[in-house]
Design an enzyme around this catalytic site. Structure first.
Site, PDB file in Angstrom:
ATOM      1  N   LYS A 105      -1.796  12.328 -49.857  1.00 40.99           N
ATOM      2  CA  LYS A 105      -0.406  12.397 -50.316  1.00 40.99           C
ATOM      3  C   LYS A 105      -0.201  13.641 -51.176  1.00 40.99           C
ATOM      4  O   LYS A 105       0.838  14.301 -51.107  1.00 40.99           O
ATOM      5  CB  LYS A 105      -0.047  11.136 -51.111  1.00 40.99           C
ATOM      6  CG  LYS A 105       0.015   9.898 -50.216  1.00 40.99           C
ATOM      7  CD  LYS A 105       0.214   8.638 -51.030  1.00 40.99           C
ATOM      8  CE  LYS A 105       0.249   7.420 -50.116  1.00 40.99           C
ATOM      9  NZ  LYS A 105       0.124   6.161 -50.846  1.00 40.99           N
TER      10      LYS A 105
ATOM     11  N   ASP B 166      -6.747   8.559 -49.815  1.00 40.06           N
ATOM     12  CA  ASP B 166      -5.345   8.327 -49.480  1.00 40.06           C
ATOM     13  C   ASP B 166      -4.431   9.072 -50.461  1.00 40.06           C
ATOM     14  O   ASP B 166      -3.467   9.720 -50.076  1.00 40.06           O
ATOM     15  CB  ASP B 166      -5.104   6.810 -49.524  1.00 40.06           C
ATOM     16  CG  ASP B 166      -3.664   6.463 -49.264  1.00 40.06           C
ATOM     17  OD1 ASP B 166      -3.188   6.748 -48.147  1.00 40.06           O
ATOM     18  OD2 ASP B 166      -3.005   5.921 -50.180  1.00 40.06           O
TER      19      ASP B 166
END
Ligand code: ADP
Ligand code: ASP
Ligand code: MG
Length: 818
Positions: A677, A673
Site C-alpha cells: 500500500k 501488505d
C-alpha cells in the site's frame, strides 16, 4: 369483400412444423379473404442456384444435390399432409425434378448458363413450397407466373400492373368461392411468357404486388423477428423493435441493406396507401412494425434505424483543375451511367477539388476505368491528379424522418464513430435529411454499426462489466450492484451490466446482464481470461470494464493488454500498483494517453477516499511531502486490542477468529501488505519506488516463519509475547501507544514499522479496524490532512470499488485526468 395479403418468408416455412404453424396463424388471423404469398423453404433458392453453378463447372455433384433437395421436399410433404396427398406431391416434385435435371444437363453440355436458365431453376422452390402449403390447408394455389408479368428494367423488374391486374381479376372472378389463396412469391413471367423472378429476396415485393393486384386492405410480412428492428439483430444484439415507420423510412432502410424488407416492397403499397405490417411467425402475439404513409414519431430517438451495406468500393477523383469548372459531376456520372455503373453514394467537397463516390465492388474496376477515360484530357494535362480506388468498404446509414428537425444528429453520429475509433472514409447526407451515410472499411463496419446504434439508443453510460475473482470482496460488490444498479439506471442513466464473472476455475459469460441475485459459477465454462476479455468488450456496448477482485499477479499482468484494447480496469488488487515499476509505468501511461481508465481507490484504505484525496492535492498544485498511516485494518485492530494489556498472540488469535486476518495471519504480520500500500501511495505522489526499496519491520518472529500451519504459527507466536509486552510497556511509560505504520516522504524513503505515538496523536485515537492516513504537504504543513475510518472488510472495500465504477461512468467520454 376485400382481401388481406400475408407473406411468409423462407424462415417461416423451414419444415413441416413451420408450415403447420403458418396454417394455424392463417386460421386465427382476421380477414374475409386471404391471399398467402409464400417463399421457398429456407435455403432452397440458394441450393437451386448452386446446382446451376455446379453444372456450369461440370461438377457431377449436382445430380446428387438435386436428389437431396427433392428428397427434402418429399420428406416435408410426408410429415405435413395425409399420405395420398403426399404421394401426389411427391409425383409433382419428381416430375419437376426431371425438368430441372434436363435444364441442368443442357447447362452441363454448354458449360454455361444464361440468366434465363438461372431464373427458371431458381423459381422451383416457391412452386414446391406453395403447393405444400395449399395441400396442407386444402385450398387453391396460384402460380404467380400465370398472372404477374414484369419486364426487365434498369432498376430491376418493372411490373405490368394493367395486364397483371386484369389477369388477377379474371382469376378471382372464376374462383368466387376461394377465400384462402396460396400464391408463389418471387416468381413472375416476362411479357413474352418466359419464367423469371423478382430477384433475390423478391417475395416481399411479390406480397406487395399482390396486395396491389387484389386491392388489399393490409399486407403482412411474416418473418423470424418481431418487426423492423433499429439495426440488424445479428450484428447488434441490443437492437429494438420500431413500432411504426413511414414508407420513406422503410425504403431508405431497406435500400441500405436492412434485409428484413426487400427495398422495392413499398412501391406498390405506396401508390395505393396500403399499410404494411412486419410480424414474427415465432411470436405472433407481438404487434410488430407498422409501415404506412405517415409513420410515427419515436420517443426514443430521431433515428429510426441503422443499416450497413457491404461490398462497396470507393472511387476518389481529385484534381485542382476541377475547381470551378462547370459540368464535372455531370460528365462523371453521365459516363458511369452509360456503362451501367450504379452509384450508391456521392460526396463532393465544396471546394470541388475532389469528388468521391461509392459503387458496388463488382463494378469498381469498371467505374475506375470509366472515370479515367472520361477525364483523360484533364489527366494528361495534369488538371486531374488522381483517380483512386479503395475496395472492401461498407456504407453505414442512419435513417429517420425526424432527423431533419432534430439538431445534433450528425454530431452524435460522428462522435460515436470517433469514440469507437472508426475511420470515416466518406460522408453523405441525403437532401431529404432523412439519411446520413458514411463509408467505412468493411473490417470496421460492424463496429461502426454498433457504435452509432449505441450512440443513439443507449445512454453513453452503459458499461459492460466483467468481475474476476468473486471472493469476499467480489461477492459483496455483486450484492451491492444487485441492489443499486436498478436505482442508478433509473435515476442517473448509469447502466452497469455485469455480463461476465470468473474465478480461477470457471467463468460465466452472458450476452445480457447476469441476474446478480441468483448467479452461480457452477456449470460455467472453464476459466479463460482471454475469452473473458473478448466477451466483456462487446462491440454493441459503448464501454467495457473489468473489475479485478482477485489478489493475483497473473490477473494484474493482463491489465496492460486490457487497457491497450480499450477495456477499463477497476481493482482492489494491489499487485499492479505495487508490482514491477516498468509494468506499473506502462499501465499508467496507457491510462493517460488513450483515455483508458485504471482505477484502484480500494487498494489502500478499502473504501476510504485515500487515492482520490492524494490526487486532488497533486492536481490542484499542492506538493505532498510525507504520507504516514495505519494502512492495515487487521493490524489496526490488533494493536488497538493489544493496548488493553492482553497477550499479543492471544489478540492475533482473536483477530483471526473474527475473520479480520488473512487465512494465514503471517501474511498480515509480515508487513508486506502495508508495504504494498505504501508503494502505491509513494508512486501516486510521484516517488517511483519498487517494493524491495521499502524497509519493513515484520512482526513474524524469524523462527516462526517456517511453522507449518497457521495454528502452529499462533502457538509459536506466544514465544514473542514477552518481548512485545515489553515494547508496549516502554511506550506506555513514555505516554505512547504502539501503531504499525507506513511512512514515505518525497525523498523516496519508505519504511514500515512499529512506532510509538503520544496518546494525544490522531493515530492513537483510532478504534477497531480503522485506517488513518496523514498527508503532509505545502498546504497542510502545520496540521496534516487526515483521512480516517474503517479500512477493512468486504463491504467497505466493495463500496470503494463501486465508487470507482461510478467515477468511471462519470469520466467516460472525457479525457483522463490521471
Ligand atoms: P424471410 O425468410 O422471412 O424473408 P429474411 O432472412 O429475408 O427473412 O429477413 C429477416 C432477417 O433480416 C431477420 O432474421 C434479421 O436477422 C435480418 N435483419 C436485418 N436487418 C434487420 C432489421 N433492421 N430489422 C429486422 N431484421 C433485420
Ligand atoms: N426464395 C427467394 C430468395 O431466397 C425469395 C425470397 O425468399 O424472398 O431469394
Ligand atoms: Mg426476406
Amino acid at each position: 369483400m376485400s382481401w388481406v395479403v400475408h407473406k411468409f418468408g423462407g424462415t417461416s416455412v423451414a419444415g413441416a412444423e413451420r408450415y403447420r404453424n403458418v396454417g394455424e396463424l392463417m386460421r386465427r388471423e382476421p380477414g374475409a379473404r386471404k391471399a398467402v404469398v409464400v417463399s421457398a423453404m429456407s435455403g432452397v433458392t440458394d441450393a437451386l442456384l448452386a446446382l446451376v453453378d455446379l453444372a456450369t463447372r461440370r461438377d457431377p455433384a449436382y445430380e446428387a444435390k438435386l436428389a437431396e433437395l427433392l428428397a427434402r421436399h418429399v420428406e416435408t410433404a410426408r410429415a405435413l399432409v395425409p399420405s395420398a396427398e403426399a404421394e401426389r406431391l411427391a409425383g409433382v416434385f419428381a416430375s419437376d425434378g426431371r425438368d430441372v435435371a434436363d435444364v441442368l444437363r443442357g447447362v452441363w453440355l454448354g458449360k454455361s448458363s444464361s440468366e434465363l436458365t438461372r431464373e427458371l431453376v431458381a423459381g422451383y422452390g416457391e412452386i414446391w413450397s406453395a403447393q405444400m402449403l395449399a395441400a396442407h390447408l386444402g385450398t387453391a394455389w396460384l402460380d404467380a407466373r400465370t398472372v404477374l408479368t414484369v419486364a426487365p428494367g434498369e432498376l430491376g423488374p418493372v411490373v405490368d400492373f394493367e395486364g397483371s391486374t386484369a389477369r388477377m381479376r379474371a382469376w378471382v372472378a372464376s374462383h368466387a368461392e376461394c377465400n384462402l389463396l396460396i400464391v408463389t412469391g418471387y416468381i413472375a413471367s416476362t411479357p413474352e411468357g418466359v419464367p423469371t423472378t423478382l430477384k433475390r429476396n423478391g417475395s416481399d415485393f411479390s406480397a406487395s404486388i399482390f396486395g396491389a393486384l387484389l386491392d388489399a386492405s393490409t399486407i403482412t410480412i411474416w418473418t423470424d423477428v418481431d418487426g423492423v428492428l433499429s439495426a440488424d439483430p445479428r450484428r447488434v444484439p441490443e437492437a429494438v423493435v420500431v413500432d411504426a415507420m413511414s414508407y420513406d423510412e422503410a425504403i431508405e432502410l431497406a435500400y441500405f441493406g436492412a434485409k428484413v424488407l426487400h427495398p422495392r416492397t413499398m412501391e406498390p403499397a405506396v401508390a395505393r396507401g396500403i399499410p404494411i405490417w412486419i410480424r414474427n411467425t415465432f411470436n405472433a402475439s407481438h404487434p410488430g412494425t407498422r409501415i404506412d404513409p405517415k409513420g410515427a414519431r419515436s420517443s426514443r430517438s430521431p433515428v429510426k434505424g441503422f443499416s450497413t451495406f457491404d461490398g462497396i468500393a470507393l472511387v476518389n477523383l481529385e484534381g485542382t483543375g476541377m475547381i470551378g469548372v462547370p459540368g464535372v459531376a455531370q460528365r462523371l456520372f453521365g459516363a458511369l451511367r452509360d456503362v451501367g455503373v450504379s452509384v450508391v453514394l456521392i460526396s463532393q467537397a465544396s471546394s470541388e477539388h475532389s469528388i468521391c463516390f461509392a459503387v458496388p465492388e463488382a463494378q469498381a474496376e469498371l467505374a475506375k476505368k470509366t472515370t479515367e477515360r472520361a477525364f483523360d484530357p484533364e489527366i494528361r494535362a495534369g488538371h486531374v491528379q488522381r483517380v483512386d480506388l479503395l475496395g472492401a468498404c461498407s456504407v453505414l446509414a442512419a435513417v429517420g424522418d425526424e432527423m431533419a428537425n432534430a439538431p445534433g444528429v450528425a454530431a452524435t453520429f460522428f462522435a460515436a464513430l470517433g469514440k469507437a475509433g472508426v475511420n470515416v472514409l466518406a460522408i453523405a447526407q441525403g437532401s431529404s435529411e432523412r439519411n446520413i451515410s458514411a463509408v467505412v472499411t468493411r473490417a470496421q463496419s460492424t463496429r461502426a454499426l454498433r457504435a452509432v446504434h449505441a450512440g443513439f439508443y443507449l445512454s453513453n453510460r452503459v458499461l459492460s462489466v466483467g468481475v474476476v475473482g468473486p471472493g469476499l470482496v467480489g461477492r459483496a460488490l455483486l450484492a451491492q450492484l444487485a441492489a443499486q444498479a436498478p436505482v442508478l439506471r433509473e435515476e442517473s442513466g448509469i447502466d452497469l451490466r455485469v455480463r461476465a464473472i470468473a474465478n480461477r476455475k470457471s467463468m460465466l459469460l452472458s450476452e445480457t446482464a447476469i441476474d446478480l441475485k441468483s448467479w452461480s459459477l457452477d456449470g460455467g465454462k472453464r476459466s479463460d481470461l482471454d475469452a473473458f476479455a473478448d466477451h466483456v468488450q462487446a462491440e454493441h456496448l459503448p464501454h467495457a470494464v473489468i473489475v479485478d477482485c482477485s489478489a493475483n499477479d497473473d490477473v494484474a499482468a493482463r491489465y496492460e493488454t486490457w487497457l491497450r484494447r480499450g477495456i477499463h480496469v477497476v481493482t482492489p488488487n494491489k499487485r499492479a500498483g505495487a508490482g514491477p515499476l516498468a509494468r506499473y509505468r506502462a499501465i499508467r501511461a496507457l491510462g493517460r494517453t488513450l483515455s483508458r481508465h485504471f482505477l484502484y481507490e480500494a487498494t489502500v484504505g478499502a473504501g476510504l477516499p485515500v487515492i482520490t484525496t492524494l490526487r486532488d492535492l497533486i492536481q490542484t498544485g499542492d506538493r505532498v511531502e510525507r504520507i504516514e498511516g495505519v494502512l492495515s485494518g487487521t493490524l489496526s485492530y490488533v494493536f488497538n486490542a493489544f493496548e488493553t494489556g492482553r497477550a499479543f498472540s492471544e489478540v492475533v488469535r482473536e483477530a483471526k477468529s473474527l475473520g479480520y486476518t488473512e487465512p494465514d495471519p503471517r501474511d498480515d504480520l509480515s508487513g508486506m501488505d502495508v508495504a504494498r500500500k505504501l508503494v502505491i501511495l509513494a508512486r501516486e505522489m510521484g516517488v517511483e519506488i519498487e517494493l524491495a526499496a521499502v524497509e519493513v519491520e515484520g512482526l513474524v518472529p524469524r523462527e516462526s516463519e517456517h511453522a507449518k500451519t497457521p495454528d502452529e504459527f499462533l502457538d509459536e507466536l506466544a514465544a514473542a509475547d514477552a518481548a512485545m509486552a515489553r515494547r508496549r510497556d516502554e511506550a506506555a511509560a513514555r505516554g505512547e501507544v504502539l501503531r504499525y505504520v507506513g511512512v514515505v516522504d518525497s525523498s523516496g524513503k519508505a519504511t514500515v514499522s512499529l512506532r510509538g505515538y503520544p496518546r494525544t496523536h490522531a493515530f492513537a485515537r483510532i478504534t477497531a479496524t480503522d485506517n488513518v492516513i496523514a498527508f503532509t504537504s505545502s498546504r497542510y504543513r502545520a496540521q496534516p490532512l487526515i483521512v480516517q475510518g474503517p479500512g477493512a472488510g468486504p463491504d467497505v472495500t466493495a463500496g470503494g470499488v463501486f465508487a470507482d465504477l461510478l467515477r468511471l461512468a462519470a469520466y467516460l467520454g472525457q479525457a483522463s485526468l490521471q
